[in-house]
Design a protein around this motif. Structure first.
Motif, mmCIF file in Angstrom:
data_model
loop_
_atom_site.group_PDB
_atom_site.id
_atom_site.type_symbol
_atom_site.label_atom_id
_atom_site.label_comp_id
_atom_site.label_asym_id
_atom_site.label_seq_id
_atom_site.Cartn_x
_atom_site.Cartn_y
_atom_site.Cartn_z
ATOM 1 N N MET A 1 -9.718 66.517 -8.370
ATOM 2 C CA MET A 1 -8.943 65.699 -9.311
ATOM 3 C C MET A 1 -7.905 64.870 -8.538
ATOM 4 O O MET A 1 -7.203 65.402 -7.681
ATOM 5 N N PRO A 2 -7.830 63.532 -8.791
ATOM 6 C CA PRO A 2 -6.872 62.719 -8.025
ATOM 7 C C PRO A 2 -5.436 63.112 -8.371
ATOM 8 O O PRO A 2 -5.158 63.543 -9.493
ATOM 9 N N LEU A 3 -4.557 62.957 -7.408
ATOM 10 C CA LEU A 3 -3.152 63.288 -7.646
ATOM 11 C C LEU A 3 -2.550 62.313 -8.654
ATOM 12 O O LEU A 3 -2.866 61.134 -8.660
ATOM 13 N N ASP A 4 -1.667 62.850 -9.478
ATOM 14 C CA ASP A 4 -0.951 62.027 -10.442
ATOM 15 C C ASP A 4 -0.041 61.040 -9.694
ATOM 16 O O ASP A 4 0.501 61.382 -8.643
ATOM 17 N N PRO A 5 0.133 59.789 -10.228
ATOM 18 C CA PRO A 5 0.982 58.831 -9.508
ATOM 19 C C PRO A 5 2.384 59.376 -9.211
ATOM 20 O O PRO A 5 2.947 59.061 -8.167
ATOM 21 N N VAL A 6 2.958 60.197 -10.108
ATOM 22 C CA VAL A 6 4.316 60.692 -9.848
ATOM 23 C C VAL A 6 4.365 61.464 -8.529
ATOM 24 O O VAL A 6 5.357 61.413 -7.808
ATOM 25 N N VAL A 7 3.275 62.163 -8.214
ATOM 26 C CA VAL A 7 3.245 62.941 -6.973
ATOM 27 C C VAL A 7 3.250 61.996 -5.766
ATOM 28 O O VAL A 7 3.907 62.250 -4.757
ATOM 29 N N TRP A 8 2.529 60.861 -5.900
ATOM 30 C CA TRP A 8 2.527 59.887 -4.801
ATOM 31 C C TRP A 8 3.926 59.329 -4.567
ATOM 32 O O TRP A 8 4.321 59.083 -3.428
ATOM 33 N N PHE B 1 6.680 60.882 -5.111
ATOM 34 C CA PHE B 1 7.408 61.951 -4.425
ATOM 35 C C PHE B 1 7.088 61.932 -2.933
ATOM 36 O O PHE B 1 7.983 61.983 -2.077
ATOM 37 N N LEU B 2 5.797 61.802 -2.626
ATOM 38 C CA LEU B 2 5.379 61.805 -1.219
ATOM 39 C C LEU B 2 5.932 60.582 -0.470
ATOM 40 O O LEU B 2 6.290 60.674 0.703
ATOM 41 N N LEU B 3 6.027 59.448 -1.194
ATOM 42 C CA LEU B 3 6.603 58.247 -0.571
ATOM 43 C C LEU B 3 8.057 58.507 -0.179
ATOM 44 O O LEU B 3 8.487 58.175 0.932
ATOM 45 N N LEU C 1 10.665 59.612 -6.614
ATOM 46 C CA LEU C 1 10.917 58.965 -5.328
ATOM 47 C C LEU C 1 12.218 59.520 -4.746
ATOM 48 O O LEU C 1 12.289 59.910 -3.573
ATOM 49 N N GLU C 2 13.236 59.589 -5.598
ATOM 50 C CA GLU C 2 14.529 60.141 -5.171
ATOM 51 C C GLU C 2 14.380 61.616 -4.777
ATOM 52 O O GLU C 2 14.935 62.067 -3.775
ATOM 53 N N MET C 3 13.589 62.366 -5.568
ATOM 54 C CA MET C 3 13.401 63.788 -5.240
ATOM 55 C C MET C 3 12.742 63.945 -3.877
ATOM 56 O O MET C 3 13.055 64.867 -3.130
ATOM 57 N N GLY C 4 11.825 63.032 -3.549
ATOM 58 C CA GLY C 4 11.185 63.070 -2.238
ATOM 59 C C GLY C 4 12.222 62.896 -1.129
ATOM 60 O O GLY C 4 12.209 63.611 -0.128
ATOM 61 N N LEU C 5 13.143 61.952 -1.346
ATOM 62 C CA LEU C 5 14.211 61.719 -0.360
ATOM 63 C C LEU C 5 15.078 62.967 -0.211
ATOM 64 O O LEU C 5 15.421 63.380 0.896
#
Lengths: 100, 313
Positions: B1-8, B10-12, B204-208
């Protein structure tokens, strides 16, 4: 213009302590204080300040020497062991001594 | 199953921090996004609640409260005796896991919505209910094991967690949604349609933030890293069974399991920093934010939905 000597007490510490510090300062005789958001690094690592648990404040209190000593002593006893905290006292001069 | 965009997203954010990019989400925007997410979650629940009888609320609330108390009680001895952590550290970490992560919940609701899985309108109230007891129990356990940090102002601690921004905005959002349900349509584009976009920015902020905390993991050590993965899985099983018993649907059970599995990184750090001064925040945040949060959003949430589906067969 006549100026009057006072002490400027500056406390740089974790934002979580703000409410407690304000209450302590007022209880120990400070007439007011100013808080600003800052960021930096020290003995307890870098505090980037970009979200809640990582925020740092600088609290400035202008007061008499006795009050500065009392607040500094209380903070030393209560917070120095467990929190990221820097504290210093310098001389300053004010125009309206009754305000502080 | 492809990752949800929100996860991408986060990874960014994570990659940007690890590459030492100058990317930064301003503090005021972070606050604003958090307020938006909490209100949007509350409002949506409130609007749906207006069309449903409230009869089922009592067993649901009881299940949520039981989970909130049981998780820190179970986590504390593991941390204290298996992990050999100090009482304040074990109490603080137990408080983080007993409380919940609203963003993890938001990602799970987005997961459910994308797949057309319905869930109870009362879920935002469960989030609010679960936010507080875990923190109080964790602090109590930490203090019982080590009372050297001065006295705890229990009244202040309870008041501050009860009127903390997440509880106020969630409960307030539910109340407004419920009261204003007939005239809520103009708010739909802002609070419903934009929800997932805002969630992406927040992730995105959580990833940072997580990227900046990865250094803590080295200090946390292998035990806490393992705890950060095993604890949410065990808590999710507990949450799923409690959800089934309380009569939740498959979607509601999955969301309750997600809430049980999630660990707080907003309300709990603030409360434990004051109430358990001897606890090292690098340990609790390293585990909850550095391990459990990314685990839940990337791997955990799909697992909890599968678990809920199987438990309902």
């Amino acid at each position: 213009m006549k100026t009057h000597p006072k002490k400027l007490l500056v406390i740089i510490t974790e934002a979580a302590l703000e409410a407690q510090l304000a209450a302590d300062a007022e209880r120990l005789g400070a007439h007011g204080y100013t808080v600003s958001d800052v960021r930096g690094a020290g003995a307890r690592g870098a505090r980037r300040g970009d979200w809640d648990a990582d925020r740092t404040i600088r609290m400035e209190v202008i007061c008499d020497e006795a009050v500065a000593t009392a607040i500094a002593g209380h903070l030393h006893e209560t917070y120095f062991a467990d929190y990221a905290i820097a504290l210093y006292v310098t001389d300053c001069a004010v125009l309206r001594p009754e305000k502080f | 199953m492809p990752l949800d965009p929100v996860v991408w997203f986060f990874l960014l954010g994570l990659a940007a921090r690890l590459l030492r990019s100058d990317l930064k989400i301003p503090g005021a925007l972070y606050e604003a996004l958090a307020i938006y997410l909490l209100l949007a979650i509350g409002l949506r629940g409130g609007v749906e609640l207006a069309h449903e009888p409230l009869l089922s609320l009592a067993p649901q609330a009881a299940a949520a409260l039981a989970i909130g108390v049981a998780i820190p009680l179970a986590a504390y001895p593991v941390l204290r005796y298996l992990g050999r952590l100090s009482a304040p550290d074990a109490g603080a970490i137990a408080a983080h896991y007993g409380s919940v992560s609203v963003v993890t919940f938001a990602v799970a609701t987005a997961h459910a919505t994308t797949r057309g899985i319905p869930f109870e309108a009362t879920m935002p109230l469960m989030v609010a209910l679960l936010e507080v007891p875990g923190i109080l129990v964790g602090v109590m356990l930490g203090r019982a094991g080590d009372s050297s940090g001065g006295r705890v102002r229990w009244g202040m601690l309870t008041r501050e967690t009860l009127v903390g921004k997440s509880v106020v905005l969630l409960v307030g959002g539910v109340a407004i949604g419920w009261l204003a349900a007939p005239t809520i349509a103009p708010l739909q584009p802002f609070f419903v349609d934009m929800f997932k976009g805002v969630l992406c920015l927040f992730l995105l902020e959580m990833g940072l933030v997580v990227g900046a905390r990865l250094g803590d993991l080295r200090r946390a050590g292998p035990f806490l890293i393992a705890f950060g993965v095993v604890m949410p899985l065990a808590a999710a099983v507990l949450g799923a069974f409690a959800g089934r018993l309380a009569g939740f649907s498959v979607g509601g059970t999955a969301l309750l399991a997600t809430l049980a599995a999630s660990a707080s990184y907003i309300a709990a750090p603030a409360a434990t920093r004051i109430a358990l001064p001897k606890a090292n925040p690098a340990l609790s945040l390293g585990a909850s934010l550095g391990v459990t949060f990314p685990f839940n959003i990337a791997i955990g949430i799909p697992l909890y939905f599968e678990l809920a589906r199987r438990i309902h067969v």
